[in-house]
Scaffold this motif. Sequence first.
Motif, PDB file in Angstrom:
ATOM      1  N   GLN A   2       1.141  -0.851  -0.229  1.00 15.00           N
ATOM      2  CA  GLN A   2      -0.154   0.142   0.530  1.00 15.00           C
ATOM      3  C   GLN A   2       1.041   1.211  -0.143  1.00 15.00           C
ATOM      4  O   GLN A   2       2.321   1.545   0.893  1.00 15.00           O
ATOM      5  N   GLN A   3       0.849   2.242  -0.973  1.00 10.17           N
ATOM      6  CA  GLN A   3       1.002   3.033  -0.980  1.00 10.17           C
ATOM      7  C   GLN A   3       0.468   4.274  -0.621  1.00 10.17           C
ATOM      8  O   GLN A   3      -0.791   4.175  -0.851  1.00 10.17           O
ATOM      9  N   ILE A   4       1.174   5.724  -1.040  1.00 12.76           N
ATOM     10  CA  ILE A   4      -0.022   7.562  -0.559  1.00 12.76           C
ATOM     11  C   ILE A   4       0.250   7.815  -1.950  1.00 12.76           C
ATOM     12  O   ILE A   4       1.231   8.039  -2.467  1.00 12.76           O
ATOM     13  N   LYS A   5      -0.906   8.785  -2.328  1.00 11.88           N
ATOM     14  CA  LYS A   5      -0.399   9.937  -2.942  1.00 11.88           C
ATOM     15  C   LYS A   5      -1.555  11.111  -2.305  1.00 11.88           C
ATOM     16  O   LYS A   5      -2.729  10.972  -2.515  1.00 11.88           O
ATOM     17  N   LEU A   6      -0.878  12.103  -2.765  1.00 13.90           N
ATOM     18  CA  LEU A   6      -1.196  13.660  -1.833  1.00 13.90           C
ATOM     19  C   LEU A   6      -1.509  14.450  -3.144  1.00 13.90           C
ATOM     20  O   LEU A   6      -0.615  14.410  -3.808  1.00 13.90           O
ATOM     21  N   PHE A   7      -2.385  15.438  -3.120  1.00 15.41           N
ATOM     22  CA  PHE A   7      -3.743  16.138  -4.146  1.00 15.41           C
ATOM     23  C   PHE A   7      -3.719  17.417  -3.449  1.00 15.41           C
ATOM     24  O   PHE A   7      -4.299  17.315  -2.626  1.00 15.41           O
ATOM     25  N   LYS A   8      -2.672  18.197  -3.366  1.00 14.07           N
ATOM     26  CA  LYS A   8      -3.582  19.571  -2.370  1.00 14.07           C
ATOM     27  C   LYS A   8      -3.384  21.214  -3.645  1.00 14.07           C
ATOM     28  O   LYS A   8      -3.507  20.900  -4.471  1.00 14.07           O
ATOM     29  N   SER A   9      -4.765  21.215  -3.216  1.00 16.16           N
ATOM     30  CA  SER A   9      -5.414  22.788  -4.415  1.00 16.16           C
ATOM     31  C   SER A   9      -5.871  23.681  -3.304  1.00 16.16           C
ATOM     32  O   SER A   9      -6.086  23.152  -2.151  1.00 16.16           O
ATOM     33  N   VAL A  10      -6.646  24.382  -4.338  1.00 15.95           N
ATOM     34  CA  VAL A  10      -7.730  24.872  -3.480  1.00 15.95           C
ATOM     35  C   VAL A  10      -9.398  25.141  -4.101  1.00 15.95           C
ATOM     36  O   VAL A  10      -9.418  24.329  -5.137  1.00 15.95           O
ATOM     37  N   ASP A  11     -10.167  26.025  -2.668  1.00 18.96           N
ATOM     38  CA  ASP A  11     -11.138  25.137  -3.309  1.00 18.96           C
ATOM     39  C   ASP A  11     -12.608  25.142  -4.678  1.00 18.96           C
ATOM     40  O   ASP A  11     -12.191  25.152  -5.106  1.00 18.96           O
ATOM     41  N   SER A  12     -11.370  26.863  -5.025  1.00 18.00           N
ATOM     42  CA  SER A  12     -11.878  27.220  -6.156  1.00 18.00           C
ATOM     43  C   SER A  12     -11.232  26.929  -7.082  1.00 18.00           C
ATOM     44  O   SER A  12     -11.589  26.930  -8.399  1.00 18.00           O
ATOM     45  N   GLU A  13     -10.364  25.528  -6.736  1.00 15.52           N
ATOM     46  CA  GLU A  13     -10.371  24.771  -8.540  1.00 15.52           C
ATOM     47  C   GLU A  13     -10.084  23.243  -8.018  1.00 15.52           C
ATOM     48  O   GLU A  13      -9.680  22.398  -8.531  1.00 15.52           O
ATOM     49  N   MET A  14     -11.430  22.859  -7.754  1.00 16.08           N
ATOM     50  CA  MET A  14     -11.810  21.615  -7.888  1.00 16.08           C
ATOM     51  C   MET A  14     -11.905  20.646  -9.028  1.00 16.08           C
ATOM     52  O   MET A  14     -11.885  19.705  -8.958  1.00 16.08           O
ATOM     53  N   PRO A  15     -12.590  21.429  -9.667  1.00 13.81           N
ATOM     54  CA  PRO A  15     -13.129  20.695 -10.949  1.00 13.81           C
ATOM     55  C   PRO A  15     -11.066  20.433 -11.331  1.00 13.81           C
ATOM     56  O   PRO A  15     -11.053  19.181 -12.514  1.00 13.81           O
ATOM     57  N   GLU A  16     -10.409  21.518 -11.586  1.00 15.44           N
ATOM     58  CA  GLU A  16      -9.033  21.320 -11.983  1.00 15.44           C
ATOM     59  C   GLU A  16      -8.495  19.318 -11.181  1.00 15.44           C
ATOM     60  O   GLU A  16      -8.052  19.001 -11.684  1.00 15.44           O
ATOM     61  N   ILE A  17      -8.471  20.093  -9.849  1.00 14.83           N
ATOM     62  CA  ILE A  17      -8.371  18.705  -9.052  1.00 14.83           C
ATOM     63  C   ILE A  17      -8.750  17.311  -9.362  1.00 14.83           C
ATOM     64  O   ILE A  17      -8.324  16.092  -9.128  1.00 14.83           O
ATOM     65  N   GLU A  18      -9.311  17.432  -9.538  1.00 16.06           N
ATOM     66  CA  GLU A  18     -10.781  16.525  -9.890  1.00 16.06           C
ATOM     67  C   GLU A  18      -9.730  15.824 -10.875  1.00 16.06           C
ATOM     68  O   GLU A  18     -10.380  14.754 -11.400  1.00 16.06           O
TER      69      GLU A  18
END
Length: 67
Positions: A2-18
């Motif tokens: 098992q491994q993890i990957k972190l994604f960080k953004s801001v709420d105004s960029e939700m479509p981009e992070i998705e």
Amino acid sequence: MQQIKLFKSVDSEMPEIEKEINDWIRESGVRVLSITGNITAQPAPSGGAMNSFGSSDVLIVVMYEQE
């Protein structure tokens, strides 16, 4: 393993992070075990309205296995 990957953004960029997360899953071919996230509200800059907020930080944690 098992491994993890972190994604960080801001709420105004939700479509981009998705899109970034979905593209990464598709391209990497990993088996996703879980996805969790957290949104942290940020107070508005000084002089703003009392009930307004600045952009909120978003942290997404993807737990996965890679074959």
